[in-house]
Each structure stands twice: as structure tokens, then as C-alpha cells.
Design a protein around this motif. Structure first.
Motif: not given
Ligand code: FES
Length: 139
Positions: A96-99, A60-61, A78-80, A71-73
């Protein structure tokens, strides 16, 4: 109208019909195409054991760097995504899982697709690889 005149007019009208159909198909192609995702090019690394990137050790960070939000999902996942909203360019943050865009309420999913308006263009998603504590973000 004799037979020759009839055939000429029929061929002429048929040709017009084909040309019109081709134009309609072409215009449909243009209107149904989706815009490609937007975001800056990226090719950088960061060390999640070092400040200010340690937030990425926690699920969540997130960290914003070079116009990209990393993002650490999930654990070691990780996602970017591009940080700038495709509506009017406001800086977004992860929640919360969104940008989420603070300016007009736009939001994007973890693949960069628009979840809620007003943006109509997706944001760019980057490739993230991990080697030890080093994340490499590219795309
Ligand atoms: S700038 Fe993001 S929704 Fe308008």
C-alpha cells in the motif's frame, strides 16, 4: 579599575562570548543534521517479461533482488528502495505505497523517508530506467 584594565577585560569577555557562540552554532549544526539514507549499492538489470519478475508488469507488483525492492507504482512507472530496515536490518516488503517492516512496525514512504518509528534513518532510493522489458536499477 583604570581605563586600560577595563578595555582588556571587556575584550577578553567579548572573545569568550564569540568562542561560546561559535561552539553553540557548531553543536546545533551537528544535532540538526539528518542521517543519509542507507542501502546497498546497486547496478543490475532485470527482464520483466521473464519469471520471476513478471509481477512487475502489474501495478502494485514488487520483486526483491540484491537487497533492493523494485515496485511497479503505476503503468510503466517503477520505484526501487533498499530492502533492509534501518532500525535493526529486518527485510521489508512493499504494501500500500509503503515499505513495511515486520519486526517492529517501522514504515517508509516511496522516497525512502521514515513514516513511522522506530527507525530514524531513511532507506536508500534507487534510480530505475526502463527500456522495453528491461529495467535497470542503479544507485
Ligand atoms: S527492524 Fe524494522 S522496525 Fe525494527
Amino acid at each position: 579599575m583604570d581605563r586600560k584594565q577595563f578595555l582588556r577585560s571587556t575584550l577578553f569577555l567579548g572573545g569568550l562570548g564569540l568562542a561560546s557562540s561559535a561552539l553553540l552554532v557548531e553543536s546545533c549544526k551537528k544535532s540538526s543534521s539528518t542521517s543519509s539514507a542507507q542501502g546497498p549499492s546497486a547496478n543490475f538489470t532485470l527482464d520483466i517479461s521473464q519469471s520471476p519478475y513478471t509481477a512487475l508488469k502489474t501495478v502494485g507488483g514488487s520483486v526483491a533482488l540484491n537487497g533492493v525492492v523494485v515496485i511497479c507504482t503505476a503503468t510503466n512507472t517503477y520505484n526501487a528502495l533498499a530492502q533492509a530496515c534501518t532500525h535493526q536490518g529486518c527485510s521489508m516488503s512493499y504494501s500500500s505505497n509503503q515499505m513495511v517492516c515486520p519486526c517492529h512496525g517501522g514504515s517508509f514512504d516511496m522516497n525512502g523517508n521514515v513514516v513511522s518509528g522506530p527507525p530514524s534513518i531513511p532507506i536508500k532510493k534507487y534510480t530505475v530506467t526502463k527500456s522495453g522489458n528491461i529495467l535497470t536499477i542503479s544507485g
